[in-house]
Design a protein around this motif. Structure first.
Motif, PDB file in Angstrom:
ATOM      1  N   LYS A 247     167.428 -61.786  33.657  1.00  0.00           N
ATOM      2  CA  LYS A 247     167.296 -60.434  34.183  1.00  0.00           C
ATOM      3  C   LYS A 247     167.600 -59.429  33.088  1.00  0.00           C
ATOM      4  N   ASP A 248     166.679 -58.499  32.923  1.00  0.00           N
ATOM      5  CA  ASP A 248     166.855 -57.433  31.943  1.00  0.00           C
ATOM      6  C   ASP A 248     167.775 -56.372  32.552  1.00  0.00           C
ATOM      7  N   PRO A 249     168.996 -56.224  32.046  1.00  0.00           N
ATOM      8  CA  PRO A 249     169.930 -55.272  32.674  1.00  0.00           C
ATOM      9  C   PRO A 249     169.494 -53.820  32.502  1.00  0.00           C
ATOM     10  N   GLU A 250     168.749 -53.525  31.428  1.00  0.00           N
ATOM     11  CA  GLU A 250     168.344 -52.140  31.195  1.00  0.00           C
ATOM     12  C   GLU A 250     167.236 -51.717  32.148  1.00  0.00           C
ATOM     13  N   ARG A 251     166.227 -52.559  32.278  1.00  0.00           N
ATOM     14  CA  ARG A 251     165.091 -52.232  33.142  1.00  0.00           C
ATOM     15  C   ARG A 251     165.243 -52.773  34.551  1.00  0.00           C
ATOM     16  N   ASN A 252     166.249 -53.616  34.768  1.00  0.00           N
ATOM     17  CA  ASN A 252     166.464 -54.247  36.071  1.00  0.00           C
ATOM     18  C   ASN A 252     165.220 -55.027  36.500  1.00  0.00           C
ATOM     19  N   GLU A 253     164.641 -55.750  35.544  1.00  0.00           N
ATOM     20  CA  GLU A 253     163.452 -56.546  35.794  1.00  0.00           C
ATOM     21  C   GLU A 253     163.771 -58.023  35.629  1.00  0.00           C
ATOM     22  N   VAL A 254     163.041 -58.855  36.391  1.00  0.00           N
ATOM     23  CA  VAL A 254     163.185 -60.303  36.286  1.00  0.00           C
ATOM     24  C   VAL A 254     162.235 -60.803  35.194  1.00  0.00           C
ATOM     25  N   ILE A 255     162.789 -61.549  34.244  1.00  0.00           N
ATOM     26  CA  ILE A 255     161.996 -62.119  33.150  1.00  0.00           C
ATOM     27  C   ILE A 255     161.936 -63.622  33.369  1.00  0.00           C
ATOM     28  N   ALA A 256     160.764 -64.136  33.641  1.00  0.00           N
ATOM     29  CA  ALA A 256     160.561 -65.565  33.897  1.00  0.00           C
ATOM     30  C   ALA A 256     159.764 -66.173  32.749  1.00  0.00           C
ATOM     31  N   THR A 257     160.291 -67.219  32.147  1.00  0.00           N
ATOM     32  CA  THR A 257     159.620 -67.902  31.048  1.00  0.00           C
ATOM     33  C   THR A 257     159.606 -69.398  31.331  1.00  0.00           C
ATOM     34  N   GLY A 258     158.987 -70.132  30.433  1.00  0.00           N
ATOM     35  CA  GLY A 258     158.865 -71.571  30.594  1.00  0.00           C
ATOM     36  C   GLY A 258     157.430 -72.002  30.768  1.00  0.00           C
ATOM     37  N   PHE A 259     157.217 -73.320  30.732  1.00  0.00           N
ATOM     38  CA  PHE A 259     155.864 -73.863  30.801  1.00  0.00           C
ATOM     39  C   PHE A 259     155.143 -73.465  32.082  1.00  0.00           C
ATOM     40  N   CYS A 260     155.802 -73.594  33.217  1.00  0.00           N
ATOM     41  CA  CYS A 260     155.157 -73.268  34.496  1.00  0.00           C
ATOM     42  C   CYS A 260     154.789 -71.796  34.566  1.00  0.00           C
ATOM     43  N   MET A 261     155.657 -70.950  34.042  1.00  0.00           N
ATOM     44  CA  MET A 261     155.367 -69.517  34.041  1.00  0.00           C
ATOM     45  C   MET A 261     154.200 -69.197  33.122  1.00  0.00           C
ATOM     46  N   ASP A 262     154.133 -69.902  31.986  1.00  0.00           N
ATOM     47  CA  ASP A 262     153.020 -69.681  31.059  1.00  0.00           C
ATOM     48  C   ASP A 262     151.687 -70.073  31.695  1.00  0.00           C
ATOM     49  N   VAL A 263     151.693 -71.193  32.426  1.00  0.00           N
ATOM     50  CA  VAL A 263     150.463 -71.616  33.100  1.00  0.00           C
ATOM     51  C   VAL A 263     150.028 -70.569  34.125  1.00  0.00           C
ATOM     52  N   PHE A 264     150.975 -70.079  34.900  1.00  0.00           N
ATOM     53  CA  PHE A 264     150.658 -69.072  35.919  1.00  0.00           C
ATOM     54  C   PHE A 264     150.095 -67.801  35.291  1.00  0.00           C
ATOM     55  N   LYS A 265     150.714 -67.329  34.225  1.00  0.00           N
ATOM     56  CA  LYS A 265     150.254 -66.100  33.585  1.00  0.00           C
ATOM     57  C   LYS A 265     148.866 -66.270  32.967  1.00  0.00           C
ATOM     58  N   GLU A 266     148.589 -67.443  32.399  1.00  0.00           N
ATOM     59  CA  GLU A 266     147.264 -67.680  31.839  1.00  0.00           C
ATOM     60  C   GLU A 266     146.199 -67.701  32.935  1.00  0.00           C
ATOM     61  N   VAL A 267     146.534 -68.276  34.074  1.00  0.00           N
ATOM     62  CA  VAL A 267     145.595 -68.285  35.197  1.00  0.00           C
ATOM     63  C   VAL A 267     145.323 -66.861  35.671  1.00  0.00           C
ATOM     64  N   ILE A 268     146.367 -66.067  35.791  1.00  0.00           N
ATOM     65  CA  ILE A 268     146.203 -64.674  36.223  1.00  0.00           C
ATOM     66  C   ILE A 268     145.343 -63.904  35.234  1.00  0.00           C
ATOM     67  N   ASN A 269     145.575 -64.106  33.942  1.00  0.00           N
ATOM     68  CA  ASN A 269     144.799 -63.383  32.924  1.00  0.00           C
ATOM     69  C   ASN A 269     143.352 -63.826  32.900  1.00  0.00           C
ATOM     70  N   ALA A 270     143.080 -65.055  33.327  1.00  0.00           N
ATOM     71  CA  ALA A 270     141.703 -65.556  33.311  1.00  0.00           C
ATOM     72  C   ALA A 270     140.902 -65.121  34.527  1.00  0.00           C
ATOM     73  N   LEU A 271     141.579 -64.584  35.533  1.00  0.00           N
ATOM     74  CA  LEU A 271     140.875 -64.142  36.729  1.00  0.00           C
ATOM     75  C   LEU A 271     139.982 -62.952  36.408  1.00  0.00           C
ATOM     76  N   PRO A 272     138.826 -62.842  37.071  1.00  0.00           N
ATOM     77  CA  PRO A 272     137.914 -61.727  36.805  1.00  0.00           C
ATOM     78  C   PRO A 272     138.356 -60.427  37.473  1.00  0.00           C
ATOM     79  N   TYR A 273     139.522 -60.412  38.081  1.00  0.00           N
ATOM     80  CA  TYR A 273     140.004 -59.207  38.739  1.00  0.00           C
ATOM     81  C   TYR A 273     141.525 -59.147  38.549  1.00  0.00           C
ATOM     82  N   PHE A 274     142.076 -57.999  38.815  1.00  0.00           N
ATOM     83  CA  PHE A 274     143.498 -57.797  38.580  1.00  0.00           C
ATOM     84  C   PHE A 274     144.313 -58.238  39.794  1.00  0.00           C
ATOM     85  N   VAL A 275     145.406 -58.911  39.535  1.00  0.00           N
ATOM     86  CA  VAL A 275     146.338 -59.320  40.578  1.00  0.00           C
ATOM     87  C   VAL A 275     147.713 -58.783  40.206  1.00  0.00           C
ATOM     88  N   SER A 276     148.219 -57.894  41.018  1.00  0.00           N
ATOM     89  CA  SER A 276     149.548 -57.319  40.783  1.00  0.00           C
ATOM     90  C   SER A 276     150.590 -58.193  41.489  1.00  0.00           C
TER      91      SER A 276
END
Length: 793
Positions: A486-515
Motif C-alpha cells: 500500500k502506497d501511504p502517500e497516495r493511499n493506493e493498493v500496489i499489486a505485483t507478482g506473476f499473476c498480477m502481470d498476467v492480468f495486466k497484460e490481458v487488460i492491455n491486450a483488450l480492444p477496449y478499456f476496462v477500469s
C-alpha cells in the motif's frame, strides 16, 4: 457539257460536299432519342457533371456517323433535400422534373438525380413507365436488384465498406463508431458497414446520427457524448457541407488530437478539394477511401479540355478540379449513347394507355416501347472509359480499386490501395502477392491526428464509468505470484507478482478499456481475511466483481463462480529432502567395495602369498633368506601380482595354479572396482529420502502444505491423518521444516502445487527433490461471476 473543265469542277465540289457534310457535328439522317438529365446545379458535383456530360455527347458523335443521336434535356433539382417522410414525393423537385421530362418530352432515359432521397422517387416513376433511371452518383440505400429499371453507374457501397473494414482490421481496432447524416443517403451505407465489421469481429457499440439541419451546438453536444465513450475509432459518412461543420466542431471539442482515429467515406474523400482550407486544417490525420482512377493519356487530354470548357461556361466561378463523379458522368453518357445506337429506335416511342375518367398525370404518360430493350443493353455494357474499366453487370458498376489517403497539409497523400483480390497494398498491382492482406505494414507512413506517428489504440479511458472491483489474496510469502503493498502517500493498493502481470497484460491486450481497482482480501491489520475458498465465495456474495491471483481452479469452487482458462502449469506433487552428494567425500574411493569385501580381499591377499611361499621356499632360492625377508616376500608377491609387476619366478606347477586363480580374482576385482567408482563419480547421486507418498502414511510422517490452500482436503481424500498436517506461509518456512525433519518438529515432505514447487526447487535444488506421482489440478485461473467474463479472457 460543252466545257469539260466546269463539268469536272462540279463533280469535285459534289464529292467534297458529301465528305464535309458530316463534319458539321450532326447527322441529318440520325434519329433523335430524347434523354433527360436531372442535376443539382447548386452543387459543384452538379456543375462539373453538366460540363462532362455535354463533352461526352460531343466526343461520341464527333468522328462517327450513327443511326441515332441522343438529345439531352437538362433539369435542375436545386439542392432539393425533401424527404418523403416530411413532405412527400410530390413536393420533390426532382420528381416534378421527371414528370415534366416524361410527360412533355417523352425521354427514353433519365440520368440522375444526384441524391438518394431524390433518386428513390424517380426510380419508382421509371419502373412505372419502363424508362431506365441511370445514376452516376453513389446511392447506397438503393439497389438495382430491387428495381429492374434502375442502373447505378457508380461503385456500390458494399465494396467501400469492405475497404474500410480492411483498414480497421489492419490496425487491430476492435470497436468502431459510425457517424452519418440523418437521411437515406447517410443511413444507406450502415448495413454494408455493419456486415463488413462482423466479418472482421469488430464491434459497433454506438451509431451517431447527425441531422443536416443540426446547429453547431447540437453537433458539439453529440461530439461530447462520443468523447465520454471509450471507443476512439470513428467512420464518418457525410456530404461535404455537413462534414465541414462537423470536423470544425470536432477540432473545437479536442477530438482531432492524439489517440483518435477518423476514417471518412468516399463521397467526402473524393470531394476534399471542394472544402474550405480551414476544414482541411481541422481534418489533419484523417484517413479516407476513394475510387481509384488510373492515369492515362486520354484522361490528361480530357482534363485540359475540360478545364478550358468549364472556365468558358462558368467564367465567374473559382477554379474547380475534375473529380471522379464528373468522370463517371462522362462514361455514363458514353455508355448510354452506345446502348441507344445498339438498340436503335422504336416507333412510336411511348405506348399511350386507354384514357379513363379518374386517370392521373402518371397514367397519362404511358409506357416506353424502347425502355425494356434499352435497359437490358445498358445493364450489361463494358468498355474502357476515362474512369477506368467501365463494366456494368446486372445494373451495377463492377468494383475496382480504392485509394487509401491521409489528409496532410493542404490536401491528401495516398498511402496505399485496397482491392477485393489483394486487400491492402502499397501498389495497385502488387507483384508476387496471391493472398488477401490486412497488414498495416503494406501502407506507407501515416500522420495521425495530433501530428503523431503513434498508431491510436482505438480506445481510451472514458471520463466516467464504474470500476471493476478486483479481489486479490493477501499472503506473507510466495511474493513471486502475488504481492500486495500500500502506497501511504497516495493511499493506493500496489499489486505485483506473476499473476498480477498476467492480468495486466490481458487488460492491455483488450480492444477496449476496462477500469478496475484492486481490493485486498485482508483484515484491518493487513493480514489475510481467510482461505482461498472464502476469498472466491466473496464473488458469490457480490462483494467483488472478480478475483485475480494464484487461485486454483477446483471443482467445489466452480459451484459458485466461473473460472477463465488456466494460465499456469497444472498438477500437485511432493517435495522431500535428498541424500547428501558423496562425490565431495575424500574417502569416496573406499565406497565402491563394502567393508566385508575389503576384509575378504585382504585375507585372500595374505593367504595367496603364504600358500605360494610354502610351496616355493623349499625348491626356489628366491623365496629363501632371513625370516624378515621371507615375511616381506609373502606380502610383496601378492601385491606385485595385483599390479602385474612381480619379478620372482615360480617353479612349482602347484604355485603356478594358485597364481592363476589369484590373477583371475584380481582382474574381476579391478574391473568391478573401476566400474563402481566411475559410476559414483559421474552419475547424479542425489536420491530422495522418500520415493512414494504413501510411505508417509505408513510411517506416520508429518506433512506440510501452504496456508489457505485446498491441499488438506486432497490429502484427507488419500487417507492421510489430519493430525499430521502442518501449514506454512513462506518458502523459508518450507526449508526450515524439511531440514528439521518429521521427528524434530518439522515435516518429512511438503505437498503443494507445481507452480509453487518449481521456484522453491530453483533455490534449493541440492537439498530437495520433487517426487511423484503428480496429482491432477487445473492450475491457476481468474475468477468471475457466472457468465460475466468470457472463457477466452
Amino acid at each position: 457539257m460543252q466545257n469539260p473543265i466546269f463539268f469536272g469542277l462540279y463533280v469535285v465540289l459534289f464529292i467534297i460536299s458529301f465528305c464535309i457534310a458530316p463534319l458539321d457535328g450532326e447527322n441529318a439522317t440520325a434519329v433523335k432519342v430524347d434523354v433527360g438529365i436531372i442535376l443539382d446545379l447548386d452543387t459543384r458535383v452538379g456543375i462539373i457533371s453538366r460540363t462532362c456530360m455535354s463533352m461526352a455527347i460531343e466526343d461520341f458523335y464527333a468522328n462517327h456517323n450513327y443511326s441515332t443521336r441522343i438529345v439531352t434535356h437538362l433539369r435542375n433539382s436545386k439542392s432539393d433535400d425533401v424527404d418523403a417522410a416530411s413532405a412527400g414525393k410530390f413536393n420533390c423537385l426532382a420528381f416534378t422534373a421527371a414528370i415534366d421530362l416524361l410527360k412533355n418530352v417523352q425521354v427514353q432515359a433519365i440520368l440522375g438525380p444526384q441524391r438518394s432521397t431524390q433518386a428513390d422517387f424517380v426510380i419508382d416513376l421509371g419502373n412505372k413507365v419502363k424508362v431506365p433511371i441511370i445514376s452516376p452518383s453513389s446511392t447506397p440505400s438503393l439497389s438495382p436488384k430491387e428495381s429492374g429499371y434502375f442502373i447505378r453507374s457508380a461503385q456500390c457501397s458494399s465494396f467501400q465498406a469492405k475497404a474500410i473494414a480492411g483498414i480497421v482490421k489492419a490496425f487491430g481496432w476492435r470497436e468502431v463508431i459510425f457517424i452519418y447524416q440523418d437521411n437515406n443517403y447517410g443511413s444507406g451505407i450502415v448495413p454494408f458497414l455493419t456486415d463488413a465489421m462482423l466479418e472482421i469481429d469488430a464491434f459497433v457499440p454506438y451509431q451517431s446520427i447527425v441531422s443536416p439541419s443540426a446547429t453547431d451546438d447540437q453537433i458539439l453536444q453529440e461530439l461530447y457524448k462520443l468523447k465520454t465513450m471509450q471507443t476512439r475509432v470513428f467512420v464518418v459518412h457525410m456530404l461535404p457541407c455537413l462534414a465541414s461543420r462537423f470536423f470544425l466542431r470536432a477540432k473545437e471539442a479536442e477530438m482531432m488530437t492524439e489517440g483518435y482515429a477518423w476514417i471518412i467515406a468516399d463521397v467526402l474523400t473524393s470531394l476534399l478539394d471542394s472544402v474550405d482550407s480551414m476544414v482541411i486544417d481541422a481534418m489533419q490525420g484523417v484517413i479516407g477511401v476513394k475510387a481509384h482512377i488510373p492515369k492515362s493519356n486520354e484522361l490528361d487530354y480530357f482534363t485540359r479540355r475540360w478545364r478550358k470548357k468549364f472556365h468558358d461556361e462558368n467564367p465567374d466561378m473559382d477554379r474547380l478540379d475534375l473529380n471522379v463523379y464528373g468522370l463517371l458522368a462522362y462514361d455514363t453518357v458514353m455508355a448510354l449513347a452506345t446502348a441507344v445506337d445498339k438498340v436503335g429506335t422504336v416507333v412510336p416511342q411511348f405506348k399511350k394507355p386507354v384514357t379513363r375518367e379518374n386517370s392521373t398525370d402518371l397514367d397519362a404518360i404511358g409506357t416506353s416501347n424502347m425502355g425494356p430493350t434499352l435497359v437490358e443493353s445498358v445493364r450489361n455494357i463494358r468498355f474502357k472509359g476515362l474512369s477506368g474499366d467501365f463494366h456494368i453487370t446486372d445494373g451495377q458498376l463492377q468494383p475496382s480499386a480504392y485509394e487509401i489517403v491521409n489528409v496532410i497539409g493542404k490536401g491528401e497523400r495516398r498511402i496505399g490501395y485496397w482491392t477485393e483480390q489483394h486487400g491492402i497494398s502499397k501498389t495497385i498491382k502488387p507483384h508476387g502477392k496471391a493472398v488477401y492482406s490486412t497488414d498495416k505494414d503494406d501502407l506507407t507512413a501515416i500522420v495521425w491526428p495530433g501530428e503523431t506517428g503513434v498508431i491510436p489504440r482505438g480506445w481510451q479511458m472514458p471520463s466516467g464509468g464504474k470500476k471493476l472491483r478486483i479481489g486479490i489474496p493477501v499472503k506473507r510469502g510466495f511474493s513471486e505470484f502475488v504481492k500486495v503493498e500500500k502506497d501511504p502517500e497516495r493511499n493506493e493498493v500496489i499489486a505485483t507478482g506473476f499473476c498480477m502481470d498476467v492480468f495486466k497484460e490481458v487488460i492491455n491486450a483488450l480492444p477496449y478499456f476496462v477500469s478496475y481497482e484492486f481490493i485486498p482480501f485482508a483484515t484491518y491489520d493487513g493480514h489475510s481475511a481467510g482461505t482461498y475458498d472464502e476469498l472466491v465465495y466473496q464473488i458469490f456474495l457480490k462483494k467483488y466483481d472478480a478475483v485475480v491471483g494464484d487461485v486454483t481452479i477446483v471443482a467445489n469452487r466452480s459451484r459458485f463462480v466461473d473460472f477463465t482458462l488456466p494460465f499456469t502449469e497444472s498438477g500437485v506433487s511432493t517435495i522431500v529432502p535428498i541424500k547428501n552428494d558423496e562425490r565431495k567425500n575424500a574417502w569416496i574411493f573406499m565406497k565402491p567395495l563394502t567393508k566385508d569385501l575389503w576384509l575378504t580381499i585382504g585375507g585372500f591377499f595374505i593367504f595367496t602369498g603364504s600358500v605360494v611361499w610354502v610351496i616355493e621356499h623349499r625348491v626356489n632360492k628366491e623365496f629363501r633368506g632371513p625370516p624378515s625377508q621371507q615375511i616381506g616376500m609373502i606380502f610383496w608377491f601378492s601385491f606385485s601380482t595385483l599390479v602385474f609387476a612381480h619379478k620372482e619366478k615360480v617353479v612349482s606347477n602347484l604355485s603356478r595354479f594358485v597364481v592363476i586363480v589369484w590373477v583371475f580374482v584380481v582382474l574381476v576385482l579391478t574391473s568391478s572396482y573401476t566400474a563402481n567408482l566411475t559410476s559414483m563419480l559421474t552419475v547424479q547421486q542425489l536420491q530422495p529420502t522418500i520415493t512414494d507418498i504413501y510411505d508417509l502414511i505408513k510411517n506416520g510422517e508429518y506433512v506440510g502444505y501452504q496456508s489457505g490452500s485446498f491441499i488438506p482436503g486432497l490429502l484427507i481424500g488419500m487417507k492421510f491423518d489430519g493430525s499430521k498436517f502442518r501449514n506454512y506461509s513462506t518458502y523459508e518456512e518450507y526449508d526450515e521444516a524439511l531440514s528439521r525433519g518429521s521427528r524434530n518438529g518439522g515435516v518429512a515432505a511438503i505437498v503443494d502445487e507445481i507452480p509453487y514447487i518449481r521456484p522453491f526447487l530453483a533455490k534449493h535444488c541440492r537439498k530437495y527433490a520433487m517426487v511423484g506421482p503428480t496429482y491432477k489440478a487445473a492450475g491457476f485461473g481468474f475468477v468471475s461471476p457466472y457468465s460475466q467474463i468470457p472463457q477466452s479472457f
